[in-house]
Scaffold this motif. Structure first.
Motif, PDB file in Angstrom:
ATOM      1  N   PHE A 139       0.820  -1.201   0.000  1.00 42.32           N
ATOM      2  CA  PHE A 139       0.000   0.000   0.000  1.00 42.32           C
ATOM      3  C   PHE A 139       0.860   1.260   0.000  1.00 42.32           C
ATOM      4  N   LEU A 140       1.846   1.317   0.876  1.00 46.61           N
ATOM      5  CA  LEU A 140       2.668   2.525   0.966  1.00 46.61           C
ATOM      6  C   LEU A 140       3.517   2.710  -0.294  1.00 46.61           C
ATOM      7  N   ALA A 141       3.984   1.606  -0.869  1.00 42.42           N
ATOM      8  CA  ALA A 141       4.742   1.717  -2.121  1.00 42.42           C
ATOM      9  C   ALA A 141       3.854   2.249  -3.239  1.00 42.42           C
ATOM     10  N   LYS A 142       2.609   1.762  -3.293  1.00 40.33           N
ATOM     11  CA  LYS A 142       1.673   2.227  -4.323  1.00 40.33           C
ATOM     12  C   LYS A 142       1.364   3.701  -4.146  1.00 40.33           C
ATOM     13  N   MET A 143       1.062   4.127  -2.934  1.00 44.56           N
ATOM     14  CA  MET A 143       0.782   5.542  -2.680  1.00 44.56           C
ATOM     15  C   MET A 143       1.993   6.404  -3.045  1.00 44.56           C
ATOM     16  N   ALA A 144       3.182   5.926  -2.722  1.00 48.32           N
ATOM     17  CA  ALA A 144       4.401   6.679  -3.035  1.00 48.32           C
ATOM     18  C   ALA A 144       4.597   6.822  -4.538  1.00 48.32           C
ATOM     19  N   SER A 145       4.240   5.777  -5.283  1.00 47.49           N
ATOM     20  CA  SER A 145       4.462   5.808  -6.737  1.00 47.49           C
ATOM     21  C   SER A 145       3.607   6.869  -7.425  1.00 47.49           C
ATOM     22  N   ASP A 146       2.494   7.236  -6.785  1.00 51.63           N
ATOM     23  CA  ASP A 146       1.601   8.239  -7.378  1.00 51.63           C
ATOM     24  C   ASP A 146       1.914   9.666  -6.929  1.00 51.63           C
ATOM     25  N   MET A 147       2.867   9.824  -6.031  1.00 47.48           N
ATOM     26  CA  MET A 147       3.110  11.145  -5.445  1.00 47.48           C
ATOM     27  C   MET A 147       3.916  12.072  -6.340  1.00 47.48           C
ATOM     28  N   LYS A 148       4.686  11.494  -7.256  1.00 41.18           N
ATOM     29  CA  LYS A 148       5.488  12.338  -8.142  1.00 41.18           C
ATOM     30  C   LYS A 148       5.511  11.728  -9.535  1.00 41.18           C
ATOM     31  N   LYS A 149       4.898  12.422 -10.481  1.00 37.79           N
ATOM     32  CA  LYS A 149       4.877  11.986 -11.875  1.00 37.79           C
ATOM     33  C   LYS A 149       5.122  13.192 -12.772  1.00 37.79           C
ATOM     34  N   PRO A 150       5.729  12.989 -13.923  1.00 40.70           N
ATOM     35  CA  PRO A 150       6.402  11.764 -14.395  1.00 40.70           C
ATOM     36  C   PRO A 150       7.813  11.646 -13.826  1.00 40.70           C
ATOM     37  N   LEU A 151       8.405  10.479 -14.031  1.00 38.91           N
ATOM     38  CA  LEU A 151       9.788  10.195 -13.660  1.00 38.91           C
ATOM     39  C   LEU A 151      10.082  10.529 -12.213  1.00 38.91           C
ATOM     40  N   GLY A 152       9.157  10.151 -11.330  1.00 40.11           N
ATOM     41  CA  GLY A 152       9.377  10.392  -9.903  1.00 40.11           C
ATOM     42  C   GLY A 152       9.848   9.156  -9.179  1.00 40.11           C
ATOM     43  N   ILE A 153      10.578   9.372  -8.093  1.00 40.00           N
ATOM     44  CA  ILE A 153      10.933   8.306  -7.161  1.00 40.00           C
ATOM     45  C   ILE A 153      10.627   8.842  -5.769  1.00 40.00           C
ATOM     46  N   THR A 154       9.755   8.163  -5.045  1.00 41.59           N
ATOM     47  CA  THR A 154       9.321   8.634  -3.732  1.00 41.59           C
ATOM     48  C   THR A 154       9.439   7.517  -2.717  1.00 41.59           C
ATOM     49  N   VAL A 155       9.996   7.837  -1.563  1.00 43.68           N
ATOM     50  CA  VAL A 155      10.083   6.898  -0.454  1.00 43.68           C
ATOM     51  C   VAL A 155       9.033   7.294   0.577  1.00 43.68           C
ATOM     52  N   LEU A 156       8.251   6.335   1.028  1.00 44.71           N
ATOM     53  CA  LEU A 156       7.226   6.595   2.041  1.00 44.71           C
ATOM     54  C   LEU A 156       7.405   5.603   3.185  1.00 44.71           C
ATOM     55  N   ARG A 157       7.946   6.101   4.303  1.00 44.74           N
ATOM     56  CA  ARG A 157       8.178   5.266   5.486  1.00 44.74           C
ATOM     57  C   ARG A 157       7.018   5.431   6.466  1.00 44.74           C
ATOM     58  N   LYS A 158       6.860   4.462   7.345  1.00 46.31           N
ATOM     59  CA  LYS A 158       5.764   4.529   8.313  1.00 46.31           C
ATOM     60  C   LYS A 158       5.883   5.749   9.217  1.00 46.31           C
ATOM     61  N   ARG A 159       7.097   6.122   9.535  1.00 41.52           N
ATOM     62  CA  ARG A 159       7.276   7.281  10.412  1.00 41.52           C
ATOM     63  C   ARG A 159       6.949   8.603   9.716  1.00 41.52           C
ATOM     64  N   GLU A 160       6.711   8.528   8.384  1.00 40.65           N
ATOM     65  CA  GLU A 160       6.400   9.744   7.622  1.00 40.65           C
ATOM     66  C   GLU A 160       4.914   9.880   7.305  1.00 40.65           C
ATOM     67  N   LEU A 161       4.098   8.973   7.834  1.00 47.12           N
ATOM     68  CA  LEU A 161       2.671   9.005   7.518  1.00 47.12           C
ATOM     69  C   LEU A 161       2.045  10.352   7.875  1.00 47.12           C
ATOM     70  N   GLN A 162       2.376  10.861   9.047  1.00 49.54           N
ATOM     71  CA  GLN A 162       1.756  12.092   9.523  1.00 49.54           C
ATOM     72  C   GLN A 162       2.031  13.264   8.594  1.00 49.54           C
ATOM     73  N   ASP A 163       3.223  13.316   8.051  1.00 46.89           N
ATOM     74  CA  ASP A 163       3.604  14.459   7.209  1.00 46.89           C
ATOM     75  C   ASP A 163       3.244  14.255   5.744  1.00 46.89           C
ATOM     76  N   LYS A 164       3.395  13.034   5.227  1.00 47.42           N
ATOM     77  CA  LYS A 164       3.244  12.802   3.791  1.00 47.42           C
ATOM     78  C   LYS A 164       1.893  12.223   3.382  1.00 47.42           C
ATOM     79  N   LEU A 165       1.370  11.300   4.179  1.00 43.62           N
ATOM     80  CA  LEU A 165       0.165  10.565   3.767  1.00 43.62           C
ATOM     81  C   LEU A 165      -1.115  11.160   4.344  1.00 43.62           C
ATOM     82  N   TRP A 166      -1.128  11.407   5.638  1.00 44.38           N
ATOM     83  CA  TRP A 166      -2.361  11.797   6.298  1.00 44.38           C
ATOM     84  C   TRP A 166      -2.960  13.120   5.822  1.00 44.38           C
TER      85      TRP A 166
END
Length: 399
Positions: A139-166
């Protein structure tokens, strides 16, 4: 992959680069819908599923091309070949998307460096752009893949949920469609964080088991493994097609249902399955869409049976308003080899008439082997025109 079909066309025709490009149903007649478009076209407001005439209105200089499915299949095979050179744990989700589990990767690259290597290799060798998400679970890898397009690479760690995902809007969460988002918003869940912090029983009462699953995902919990064998699992076979114009004419509708039923029956033959449920999808001129299904008393597999049942369902539920799209799907599939003969009063007489034939078949199989008729059947198979994304996965099963 980023705007995959359009990107493949630009790789084959470099002079298209920098120009607005769309892949659509029938560009010559200026009909059909946009399947995908490149980012230049999207800048003008051209979107997937938009009628082609509307896309031309938004972008008069749009270059619309017919889909070239053999070309896309070949490109996809090359893409997944690159991924499988890194790890055998690759799970294709569609022709242009998949998961990789690199937990056991024993090379010298970090996860981020590995993503950069994959992205650079696909770009330099195939001229195809992609976006990559890195996370501790699917799930987190999928959400990260949609965060930056095109040609994006995004890392989404559990400790970053509050800042990046929520902080993200609830409708941007993978697995939540428009209707589900509206239900959640009615209970004051406008962001993914709101969903994560809501009482799980409240969500479960609203959405059932899926609500509990979404609550876990919002909190970064996803125990699903990357399963290369998942492509063996399929629950339905269906085809749908947009009509070239809205219509109420049965002379247009009946042949289309016959055509869709034929495609479904062909795919069932290839997969060697039978079905116990049939479903019809009807989309009206105003985009209102309904699906209606019927559980069947007996297994079906023939084109004639599927067409008959689909027509019955259609006429039972069609409001006689103009149609835009029709779909036929068979569900509750079972492999033929798993089916034991279940004779009853309705089939016994038919089976008894075939008894001499069965005895002859048994004698031939005793002499030449159990797969004699299967082999003959496979030799006669012809290429099938099908639902492209799903059949790409079917092809990979044969590897």
């Amino acid at each position: 992959m980023n705007s995959f079909y359009a990107s493949v066309e630009m790789a084959y025709q470099p002079d298209l680069k920098g120009k607005p490009v769309a892949i659509a149903g029938d560009p010559e007649k200026r009909k059909g819908i946009v399947v995908t478009s490149n980012y230049e076209a999207r800048a003008y407001g051209v979107k997937t599923t938009m009628p082609l005439w509307q896309a031309y209105e938004k972008c008069p200089q749009l270059i619309a091309l017919k889909p070239n499915f053999p070309r896309y299949r070949e490109a996809s095979k090359q893409i997944f070949s690159v991924l499988e050179s890194v790890t055998p744990y690759v799970q294709p989700i569609s022709i242009d998307e998949g998961y990789m589990d690199v937990t056991g990767y024993d090379g010298e690259l970090t996860a981020l460096q590995l993503a950069e290597w994959i992205q650079e290799k696909l770009t330099s060798e195939l001229d195809l752009p992609c976006s990559i998400g890195i996370g501790p679970n699917k799930f987190l890898a999928k959400m990260a893949s949609d965060m930056k397009k095109p040609l994006g690479i995004t890392v989404l760690r559990k400790r970053e949920l509050q800042d990046k995902l929520w902080p993200m809007p609830i409708e941007e969460m993978y697995g939540i469609g428009h209707k589900t988002a509206e239900k959640l918003k009615q209970l004051d869940m406008a962001t993914i964080g709101d969903l994560a912090h809501k009482n799980v029983l409240t969500i479960k009462n609203l959405l059932g088991v899926n609500g509990e699953r979404l609550h876990m995902r919002a909190n970064g919990i996803d125990e699903r493994e990357v399963d290369p064998e998942a492509i063996h699992d399929f629950k339905s076979i269906g085809n749908s097609q947009t009509l070239p114009y809205d219509t109420t004419e049965l002379t247009d509708i009946h042949p289309l249902i016959k055509q869709l039923s034929s495609r479904v029956a062909e795919r069932m033959k290839v997969k060697q399955v039978v079905a116990e449920n049939i479903q019809i999808m009807i989309r009206y001129h105003d985009h209102k869409t309904i699906t209606r299904s019927r559980a069947l008393r007996d297994y079906v597999e023939s084109e004639a049976d599927i067409e008959r049942l689909a027509l019955d369902l259609f006429h039972a539920h069609w409001t006689e308003e103009p149609l835009r799209l029709l779909g036929v799907t068979v569900q509750h599939l079972t492999h033929k080899e798993e089916i034991g003969k279940q004779l009853d009063l309705f089939t016994y007489e038919q089976e008894a008439e075939k008894e001499p034939l069965y005895k002859a078949i048994e004698q031939i199989e005793d002499k030449f082997g159990k797969d004699t008729f299967v082999k003959l059947n496979h030799q006669e198979e012809t290429p099938v025109s099908t639902s492209f994304q799903k059949d790409f996965l079917s092809e990979r099963k044969k590897k």
